[in-house]
Design an enzyme around this catalytic site. Sequence first.
Site, PDB file in Angstrom:
ATOM      1  N   HIS A   1      -7.491  -5.710   0.012  1.00  8.13           N
ATOM      2  CA  HIS A   1      -6.355  -4.799  -0.154  1.00  8.13           C
ATOM      3  C   HIS A   1      -5.071  -5.595  -0.111  1.00  8.13           C
ATOM      4  O   HIS A   1      -4.639  -6.067   0.942  1.00  8.13           O
ATOM      5  CB  HIS A   1      -6.402  -3.763   0.967  1.00  8.13           C
ATOM      6  CG  HIS A   1      -5.421  -2.647   0.808  1.00  8.13           C
ATOM      7  ND1 HIS A   1      -5.122  -2.066  -0.400  1.00  8.13           N
ATOM      8  CD2 HIS A   1      -4.661  -1.989   1.728  1.00  8.13           C
ATOM      9  CE1 HIS A   1      -4.246  -1.096  -0.220  1.00  8.13           C
ATOM     10  NE2 HIS A   1      -3.937  -1.041   1.059  1.00  8.13           N
TER      11      HIS A   1
ATOM     12  N   SER B   1       0.836  -1.197   0.000  1.00  8.27           N
ATOM     13  CA  SER B   1       0.000   0.000   0.000  1.00  8.27           C
ATOM     14  C   SER B   1       0.879   1.259   0.000  1.00  8.27           C
ATOM     15  O   SER B   1       1.696   1.424  -0.897  1.00  8.27           O
ATOM     16  CB  SER B   1      -0.965  -0.049   1.181  1.00  8.27           C
ATOM     17  OG  SER B   1      -1.982   0.907   1.037  1.00  8.27           O
TER      18      SER B   1
ATOM     19  N   ASP C   1      -9.114  -4.348  -5.405  1.00 12.54           N
ATOM     20  CA  ASP C   1      -8.564  -3.588  -4.274  1.00 12.54           C
ATOM     21  C   ASP C   1      -9.362  -2.302  -4.058  1.00 12.54           C
ATOM     22  O   ASP C   1      -9.510  -1.497  -4.972  1.00 12.54           O
ATOM     23  CB  ASP C   1      -7.102  -3.245  -4.550  1.00 12.54           C
ATOM     24  CG  ASP C   1      -6.340  -2.855  -3.304  1.00 12.54           C
ATOM     25  OD1 ASP C   1      -6.840  -1.998  -2.545  1.00 12.54           O
ATOM     26  OD2 ASP C   1      -5.244  -3.392  -3.087  1.00 12.54           O
TER      27      ASP C   1
END
Length: 515
Positions: free
Chosen positions: A484, A228, A454
Amino acid sequence: MPNRPRARAAALTATAVLLAALTGACGDDAAQGEDPTAQKLDWQDCPAPSPAEGGGEAPSPLPDGTKWQCATLKAPLDWDTPRGDTIGIALIRAKTSGPADRRIGSLIFNFGGPGGSGVTTLPAFGTDYDTLRTRYDLVSFDPRGVGRSAGVRCENDQQLDAYFQQDATPDDAAERAAYAGNVKNFNAACERNSGRVLPHVRTTDAARDMDLMRQVLGDAKLSYFGISYGTELGGVYAHLFPKNVGRAVFDAVVDPTQNAEQGSLGQAKGFQLALDNFAANCVSQTEDCPIGDSAQDVKNRITKLLNDLDRKPIPGIFPRELTQTAATSGIAQSLYSQDFWPYLTEGLEQAYDGDGQILMVLSDSMNGRSPNGEYSNLTAANVSINCADDKPRYDTAYVQRKLPEFRAASPVFGDYLAWGMISCTDWAVPGAADHPDVSAPGSAPIVVVGNTGDPATPYEGARKMVTALGDGVGVEVTYKGQGHGAYDSGNPCVRTAVDGYLLNGRVPAAGTVCG
């Protein structure tokens, strides 16, 4: 509200802890004038996480008995004066399980946020990386401004309870003024309590810390696993130190070409897509979906719930009530992983019956609140790093003009994410740039894994990252999944691609697709 929902790992760890319950100051830490690369790390058994890191128990040994060790790296407060005042960067490691002659070095993880504590997150997910530990010491850290690493402090626990109960999707002039005033007060508290640190928590600063970490750990090249926001940090590192990149993987990829507004709009679309997928999954089950007769009915009922909560909250976790804002953040939190979809279903069932407890637990996780009422510094760090990085500043009038576009992107999350853009309006430190520079000519290959479902880092960001890194650097891998990130899904194809590169230097074929 923070200006973006946060990355996966720290939030998912907190959610698991909370659902189970239901069912560092900055200072002159070293003498000036010392060469920071000459320091030796003093590894010791890890203490329990600090409140700023989320609290809890000291990490348990891994299944083979390997203990987690912690140390503090001394880094310059201001990288423009590298032999000036220092701050401590908290580190954690688990030593390799393989033979010494097979050890590659340290594999450094950043799990995202920004604002997530790597010192608490790596042990929580440590067994997921057992295969990688056969050739690496697994290492993570609290980035500067986070947890024990000169953690930013803003408001206290009681003030944060009120802050997260406020109406973050204002409907009229009075509500807009109240919301803007609360954000201004929060930002002023950050400056009052952590003003010395705020100019030095940019992603470029954290990237320089990682290169210092590489040198002190004794590695010629940086081996890195970024998730991320960790992909943005990794991209910035590759831009600054392309020749120092070893084997690196980016998972759940931030689009480095977007400014803050574009990123928020992209997330509105991403979370709406995840909610669409959740609703379709519920009604596709062999038994009746308990929260709607069709996918559209599921979403319509959610929209009605949020509108009803805007008018009248319901009991949450005493004495707090479940507000529209808390419910929205709780729903968003549950979409970070398909594993949490059953909790969302149960939470919505409860809420329709007037009980907001589960959605409140999910909301607390998003906001870094422990069951004892203590908050980590997740929100303070998230806002501080984003505002130091992002140059644009948006006011309420600008957001009002943009609301139709955000609502078209997501009837559920559009307002929530649009209004979050004012988080940096009154920030004490100017933002660095419209978007990060991740161009990295001369870098070793970087495997870039995008997930089609996602919510927080939409799939399109992976291709944008590959392009921005430059020719011959980014290698795109696609995972057709939900949630995610991809590696922690356990998908064998993703694991093969990532493990093959990190362990054996085998670059996957560009365009690899994993179902």
